[in-house]
Design an enzyme around this catalytic site. Structure first.
Site, PDB file in Angstrom:
ATOM      1  N   GLU B  51       1.104  -1.239  -0.132  1.00 39.88           N
ATOM      2  CA  GLU B  51       0.167   0.213  -0.201  1.00 39.88           C
ATOM      3  C   GLU B  51       1.155   1.066   0.277  1.00 39.88           C
ATOM      4  O   GLU B  51       0.632   2.677  -0.737  1.00 39.88           O
ATOM      5  CB  GLU B  51      -0.698   0.464   1.028  1.00 39.88           C
ATOM      6  CG  GLU B  51      -1.868  -1.111   1.084  1.00 39.88           C
ATOM      7  CD  GLU B  51      -1.825  -2.774   1.671  1.00 39.88           C
ATOM      8  OE1 GLU B  51      -0.629  -2.922   1.982  1.00 39.88           O
ATOM      9  OE2 GLU B  51      -3.032  -2.984   1.756  1.00 39.88           O
ATOM     10  N   PHE B 113     -11.433  -7.354  13.434  1.00 44.68           N
ATOM     11  CA  PHE B 113     -10.345  -7.780  12.861  1.00 44.68           C
ATOM     12  C   PHE B 113     -10.141  -7.394  11.249  1.00 44.68           C
ATOM     13  O   PHE B 113     -10.825  -6.452  11.119  1.00 44.68           O
ATOM     14  CB  PHE B 113     -10.707  -9.107  12.287  1.00 44.68           C
ATOM     15  CG  PHE B 113      -9.346  -9.924  10.939  1.00 44.68           C
ATOM     16  CD1 PHE B 113      -8.339  -9.940  11.726  1.00 44.68           C
ATOM     17  CD2 PHE B 113      -9.741  -9.618  10.213  1.00 44.68           C
ATOM     18  CE1 PHE B 113      -7.545 -10.631  10.663  1.00 44.68           C
ATOM     19  CE2 PHE B 113      -9.265 -10.255   8.734  1.00 44.68           C
ATOM     20  CZ  PHE B 113      -7.173 -10.366   9.015  1.00 44.68           C
ATOM     21  N   GLN B 114      -8.310  -6.560  11.557  1.00 41.17           N
ATOM     22  CA  GLN B 114      -7.906  -5.754  10.639  1.00 41.17           C
ATOM     23  C   GLN B 114      -8.579  -3.715  10.665  1.00 41.17           C
ATOM     24  O   GLN B 114      -9.133  -3.309  10.211  1.00 41.17           O
ATOM     25  CB  GLN B 114      -8.007  -5.793   9.460  1.00 41.17           C
ATOM     26  CG  GLN B 114      -7.617  -7.122   8.949  1.00 41.17           C
ATOM     27  CD  GLN B 114      -7.694  -7.001   7.643  1.00 41.17           C
ATOM     28  OE1 GLN B 114      -8.050  -7.236   6.400  1.00 41.17           O
ATOM     29  NE2 GLN B 114      -6.313  -8.093   7.233  1.00 41.17           N
ATOM     30  N   LYS B 163     -17.540  -0.736   5.676  1.00 41.26           N
ATOM     31  CA  LYS B 163     -17.829  -2.017   4.774  1.00 41.26           C
ATOM     32  C   LYS B 163     -19.179  -2.116   4.137  1.00 41.26           C
ATOM     33  O   LYS B 163     -19.907  -2.033   3.403  1.00 41.26           O
ATOM     34  CB  LYS B 163     -17.141  -3.309   5.473  1.00 41.26           C
ATOM     35  CG  LYS B 163     -17.731  -4.347   4.611  1.00 41.26           C
ATOM     36  CD  LYS B 163     -17.174  -5.490   4.617  1.00 41.26           C
ATOM     37  CE  LYS B 163     -17.037  -6.967   3.452  1.00 41.26           C
ATOM     38  NZ  LYS B 163     -16.658  -8.113   3.837  1.00 41.26           N
ATOM     39  N   MET B 484      24.401   8.919   2.573  1.00 38.25           N
ATOM     40  CA  MET B 484      24.241   9.934   3.003  1.00 38.25           C
ATOM     41  C   MET B 484      24.221  10.318   4.865  1.00 38.25           C
ATOM     42  O   MET B 484      24.781  11.056   5.219  1.00 38.25           O
ATOM     43  CB  MET B 484      23.118  10.557   2.938  1.00 38.25           C
ATOM     44  CG  MET B 484      22.384  12.014   3.292  1.00 38.25           C
ATOM     45  SD  MET B 484      23.598  13.311   3.348  1.00 38.25           S
ATOM     46  CE  MET B 484      23.002  13.887   1.412  1.00 38.25           C
TER      47      MET B 484
END
Lengths: 166, 578
Positions: B51, B113-114, B163, B484
């Site tokens: 993502e 969940f999630q 959802k 760097m």
């Protein structure tokens, strides 16, 4: 630049999450909040939030600019820039036994407060005023007898014709 | 009136908003939305491999097109993986809309969940966010989200959608609003005319002026106006990392990038200036160095769309809040036709000084690195890429030394060709950003200049590149260390190399590229650099991973000296400004 206490009054959308955006902004940018209160207004879609913060002109300018950037903030004013009235409500529970009962009551009268609940050994007192007055009352009765203090934080309104409204 | 489910409304609203491409990754809470995607063909969905890449790709798509980028992720880990990309876009003011699935409304707050509080987690790094409370509101929320993301100072907007509100069994009247008005959000439309007059007379009165532009000059679509301004005034112009390309870098009046790794002439001119005219930059710490030593003689004129960017770190003498293009349009006639004129004698002597600085330590009058050394120098790699692409490529970078070398040596003459994470400095940005840019311009050459450290942070996107046939060219400037960090450890920690080496664990990038179905090429010798690069860019339809070994001890110079002024720089390992 000298630091001063400011009272910033904010009209914001009465939406879920709006308050957390305001509070989050302060912690995110390292601004301090001395007190904060928020409640709906006569218009259901708006909440009014009053906060006090201490800072110099530059810091306060950044605070008001960043508050204004929040999409949920509709309008705001730094009340301390003009003539205004500020009030805070305090409820304070003190131990009051023996000769102290009379003494505390006298202080309550002097500060124009009210005793709103009584037991044999305590008084619960209600006091309205600016923040300084409320602190002065605590000093007057003495911290040693104070059992519990609840303060609402400052609410403020401009004097005269000036209003904060849509 | 059309009746649609929440999921269908969402995708339909995107189509009606003009979204043609979105980057995303499916998951449980977003399944109804993905089903809606399956049933239409207006909005193309690109399946990334993580993502974070979806957000970087959408961000880059926005940077090169000027349109709003669109991302779709699921709840929980999908949403949190998007956070780095949202923060990247936020810091660089990139317009983006991120739609995240959320657990069903009746499960919110139950540690389902999630489940993650996406609105809460993303709050400090979004311009605004919406939690859908009622499916019927979806079209209006989408309209508002795109409006907020693109207008004013642009930025990312999150829409969190439970959802159950996207389920197919319930339908609502669909009507996409044509416009939106919000009582609490009204970006400034033009500059204050009194301030503009003051600014013009200050600008024309200056004897040692510098025009300093930033990302706002690009977001504000000002390149033509800036060019007109500079040509009318004859003043020198410098740019931040974010503003590169808004003014042609090869033009004589461009004195290079300023700031931590800016050119000697740009930083010196800033320090000695008597007027700084800033267009769409924010005086950030990578530009100003120590605030109390910042440009002691300069009067500051500052145009910005965001009032909070004005006088945040450096107080502006003449602030102008407004969109850069409109303000410049208001300003130009006053400069051209007003009675005040440029002090040409002063300007001539100012240019004389600047040109002397250029000759003395400038990056473009001669090579300031050892171009005869045995090993390839990273600067040469960028110079060679510039040559091989005729300076016309879209260049995405990761973060580190290679990024600074790219900024110094790839001279952008056009805006929206330079795609880099400036504010947040996000390693891993490069490949997904190049991917997003290539989607926007399938026929253009898109280069990802990266290092062996950054490239491994989103390297899984080699797979996405294969799936969609995106022939980006990856230039891996391989110095076998986190360069760097190493440079800082050399300069400030007596060369104590704490955790910057891989101890022979670097992958064989050639085999890795081949494993994903791409071409890999290794370059170790100076004499083969140009020919191999030409070979690489000739492979129009292939991803080519160029693994180029460079001198591991090279530093980026100039480099401002911490706690000093803009003009105090280390010029090489042994030389510093007086």
């Amino acid at each position: 630049m000298s630091k001063r206490r400011r009272i910033i009054s904010v009209l914001m959308e009465n939406e879920p999450g709006a308050l957390s955006r305001v509070v989050g902004l302060f912690s995110q940018r390292g601004y301090n909040i001395e007190s904060l209160n928020v409640a709906p207004t006569e218009d259901d879609s708006l909440s009014r939030l009053t906060l006090t913060s201490i800072g110099d002109d530059l810091a306060i300018e950044q605070i008001t600019k960043n508050l204004n950037k929040l999409i949920d903030v509709v309008k705001l004013v730094d009340l301390s820039e003009g003539s205004h009235i500020e009030r805070e409500l305090m409820m304070i529970k003190v131990r009051a036994t023996g000769s102290m009962r009379e003494e505390v009551k006298r202080s309550v009268d002097i500060f124009r407060g009210q005793i709103i609940d009584v037991t044999q050994s305590t008084y619960t007192i209600q006091l309205l005023g600016d923040s300084e007055k409320l602190s002065a009352f605590i000093d007057a009765v003495g911290e040693s007898i104070v059992l519990e203090v609840v303060r609402t934080g400052v609410s403020g309104i401009s004097r005269g014709e000036k209003i904060l409204k849509l | 009136m059309e009746m649609l489910s929440g999921g269908d409304m969402l995708i339909r609203a995107l189509a009606d908003e003009g979204v043609d491409i979105m980057f995303g990754y499916p998951g449980g809470a977003a399944l109804h939305i993905y089903d809606a995607i399956y049933r239409q063909d207006k909005v193309k969905h690109i399946l990334v491999r993580h993502e974070q890449s979806a957000t970087h790709a959408a961000d880059a798509y926005s940077r090169v097109t000027g349109k709003v980028g669109t991302v779709l992720v699921t709840s929980g880990p999908g949403a949190t993986n998007a956070i780095t990309g949202i923060a990247t876009a936020f810091m660089d003011s990139i317009p983006m809309v991120v739609i995240s699935g959320q657990v069903p409304s009746d499960k919110i707050g139950q540690d389902a969940f999630q489940e993650t509080d996406m609105i809460g987690v993303s709050r400090p790094i979004v311009k605004h966010s919406f939690m859908v409370q009622n499916p019927a509101d979806i079209p209006e929320i989408v309209k508002k989200a795109y409006y907020i993301a693109a207008s004013g100072r642009p930025g990312p907007v999150v829409i969190d959608v439970p959802k159950d509100y996207t389920a197919p069994n319930e339908t609502y009247e669909y009507n996409y609003p044509e416009s939106v008005s919000m009582r609490s959000y009204n970006p400034v439309q033009k500059g204050h005319s009194g301030q503009i007059k003051k600014a013009v007379s200050a600008i024309l009165a200056a004897k040692q002026p510098v025009i300093y532009i930033g990302g706002g000059a690009i977001h504000g679509n000002t390149p033509e106006l800036v060019t007109k301004l500079i040509k009318t005034l004859g003043y020198p112009i410098t740019s931040t990392l974010m503003g590169l390309g808004a003014y042609p870098s090869t033009d004589e009046q461009f004195i290079g990038m300023l700031g931590m790794h800016g050119t000697y002439e740009a930083n010196t001119a800033m320090h000695k200036s008597d007027l700084i005219f800033c267009v769409g930059a924010r005086f950030d710490d990578r530009v100003t160095n120590a605030l109390d030593k910042f440009c002691p003689n300069a009067k500051i004129v500052h145009i910005d769309i965001d009032p909070a960017s004005i006088s945040k770190t450096i107080a502006a003498d003449i602030p102008i809040v407004g969109p850069a293009d409109t303000v410049l349009q208001q300003m130009l006639p006053l400069i051209e036709k007003g009675k005040d004129k440029v002090d040409s004698a002063a300007l001539e002597s100012w240019w004389k000084s600047i040109n002397e600085w250029r000759q003395k330590h400038g990056l473009y009058t001669k090579n300031r690195f050892d171009d005869q050394s045995e090993m390839i120098k990273p600067q040469e790699v960028v110079q060679a890429v510039y040559k091989a692409t005729k300076g016309e490529a879209i260049v995405a970078t990761d973060v580190g030394q290679h990024q600074m070398f790219a900024a110094q040596y790839y001279l952008f003459d056009k805006p929206r060709k330079w795609v880099t994470s400036g504010g947040l400095g996000t390693m891993g940005f490069g490949i997904p950003a190049a991917m997003g840019a290539q989607f926007a311009f399938m026929d253009d050459t898109v280069v990802c200049i990266t290092g062996e450290g950054s490239v491994q942070m989103c390297i899984q996107e080699l797979s996405t590149l294969k799936q969609y046939g995106l022939p980006i060219k990856i230039i891996n400037i391989n110095n076998q260390a986190l360069g760097m960090v190493k440079q800082w450890q050399d300069m400030n920690y007596d060369g104590r190399y704490s955790e910057i080496l891989y101890e022979d664990s670097l992958p064989d990038f050639i085999k890795l590229a081949e494993a994903y179905g791409h071409v890999g090429m290794k370059v170790t010798k100076r004499e083969e650099l140009m020919s191999k690069l030409e070979e690489c860019f000739a492979m129009k339809d292939q991803v080519v991973f160029m693994d180029i070994y460079v001198d591991p001890d090279e530093h980026v110079y100039p480099m401002q000296i911490p706690l000093e002024s803009v003009g105090d720089m280390q010029l090489s390992k042994t030389e510093r400004t007086a």
